[in-house]
Design an enzyme around this catalytic site. Structure first.
Site, short mmCIF file in Angstrom:
data_model
loop_
_atom_site.label_atom_id
_atom_site.label_comp_id
_atom_site.label_asym_id
_atom_site.label_seq_id
_atom_site.Cartn_x
_atom_site.Cartn_y
_atom_site.Cartn_z
CG HIS A 85 -5.97 2.57 -0.40
ND1 HIS A 85 -4.71 2.95 -0.84
CD2 HIS A 85 -5.75 1.57 0.51
CE1 HIS A 85 -3.79 2.22 -0.24
NE2 HIS A 85 -4.40 1.37 0.57
N GLY A 87 0.03 -3.60 4.55
CA GLY A 87 -0.24 -4.99 4.86
C GLY A 87 1.03 -5.77 5.14
CB CYS A 116 -1.20 1.09 7.89
SG CYS A 116 -2.78 0.95 7.03
CB CYS A 143 -0.94 0.02 1.20
SG CYS A 143 -2.19 -1.28 1.15
#
Length: 413
Positions: A370, A402, A400, A90
């Site tokens: 996103h 994953g 953040c 991400c």
């Protein structure tokens, strides 16, 4: 170390899953962002660009074969301009910005393009090869749109739970209710809708012209997922997406405390989009003939247990601010990617000195979207444009990631 300036930042409007950008290949999306970025700096000779860093989280479809290089070629940059694709899931787009900034700070480059792209709509299904030729049994087809697939059986089960189940664990840890998450999501939509109406995104947007089978192309010019009509009543009607009170715990050894709180309304959607930024040193800045939006002053990265991945930005931001010699009291804006409302609220709960009033002032990913590989570059550009509009200040972009990571970037003007 050389000073790193962020001269400009552009992005496509963010499309919803199977929405306005569904017909556009990811390499074309990335090329569009680069082309628009260069068009804003006509004094810069494109042959002076020394590298292109692009983030992408998937890499399994049309963005294969190094989408950074493909996008540069499709954008019309000289063939002498290299390109590389980086993957930190991400935060891939922010990782691309950070790697480009490091190259400039170290003196390895003077002018670099950085960005990211993702088409979650066009992410393919993949079929793993069999261990044996011509197997007689059925095999499984995996979607590459989001999340775990083809998991290594040696990985601890609690680390490979769905991302939304991790958000549920954060909600439990910090006692974040469904109502608090829905209220946060509603604020995100309202702030984003207000920013759209006031034209606050105009400086960063690069509308996309989409050919039609018949008639003139359609110009896609605004983020597609923002809902000015969002309401708490509508959000309250949504069912939890990842757990109910009667379910087992998705392979996690921790028992569930109760029903689910994470819904489609208080989590980010699936999206398509691209972003591109122009980074330079002092010499490169003179070549652009422009005033920079901001300068990059520090970065921070952190890792923790994958099942609590959403809290990793906490220490990443702490480290980045410490490197910059700054504190939360110095900040004008903090853009924290809204993967889930619970995840954002959990991070804020662990920053006792942080003022939530400066958090995502133009809305966040719950409203805007996103597109995985592009989001980090989008956040960095959004912070830079806000600092330029304010005439100065300190800002942070953070996400953040994953599998338990967080990444942060400090920008100043």
């Amino acid at each position: 170390m050389n000073t790193v300036y962020l001269v400009d930042a552009v992005r496509t409007p963010i499309g919803r899953y199977n929405g306005a950008l569904a017909s556009v290949r990811p390499d074309d999306l990335g090329a569009h962002a680069i082309r628009e970025l260069m068009g804003r700096t006509p004094d810069l000779d494109p042959s002076r660009i020394e590298d292109v860093y692009f983030g992408n989280a998937n890499g399994a479809g049309e963005e294969n074969r190094n989408v950074g290089r493909m996008a540069a070629l499709l954008a019309g940059l000289p063939t002498s301009v290299p390109g590389v694709t980086v993957n930190r899931l991400c935060a891939s787009g922010l990782e691309a910005v950070i790697q480009a900034a490091r190259a400039i700070a170290a003196g390895d480059a003077s002018i670099v393009v950085a960005g990211g792209v993702e088409s979650m709509t066009r992410a393919p299904y993949v079929l793993p090869k069999s261990d044996k030729p011509f197997p007689a049994a059925h095999t499984e087809l995996f979607s590459t749109t989001l999340g775990w697939r083809m998991v290594n059986p040696r990985m601890a089960p609690q680390w490979t739970i769905p991302l939304g189940e991790s958000a549920e664990l954060i909600a439990e840890k910090h006692k974040i209710s469904r109502e608090q998450q829905d209220e946060f999501a509603l604020r995100s939509h309202r702030k984003a809708a207000e920013a759209q109406s006031e034209g606050l995104f105009d400086a960063e947007l690069a509308p996309v012209s989409i050919p039609q089978r018949k008639g003139d192309p359609v110009v896609f010019g605004a983020d597609e997922c923002v809902r000015p009509d969002a309401s708490l009543a509508a959000m309250a009607r949504l069912k939890p997406s990842f757990r109910t009170a009667s379910e087992a715990s998705w392979g996690s050894p921790r028992p569930k405390a109760g029903g689910g709180t994470v819904t489609a309304g208080n989590a980010s959607p699936l999206n398509d989009g691209a972003a591109a930024l122009l980074l330079v040193d002092e010499e490169g800045l003179r070549a652009t003939g422009r005033e920079p939006l901001a300068r990059i002053s520090a970065t921070g990265v952190n890792a923790l247990d994958p099942d609590y991945f959403g809290l990793a930005p906490v220490e990443a931001v702490n480290r980045a601010l410490a490197k910059a010699g700054r504190g939360f009291g110095d900040l004008s804006v903090l853009e924290l990617n809204e993967a889930f409302a619970a995840q954002v609220l959990g991070c804020v709960a662990e920053w006792p000195d942080f003022d939530p009033a400066i958090l995502n002032p133009q809305g966040g990913a719950i409203a805007l979207g996103h597109p995985l590989g592009a989001s980090g570059a989008r956040l960095a550009g959004t912070v830079a444009h806000q600092l330029a509009r304010k005439g100065g200040g300190v800002g942070v972009a953070t996400l953040c990631i994953g599998v338990g990571q967080g990444l942060a970037l400090v920008l100043e003007r």
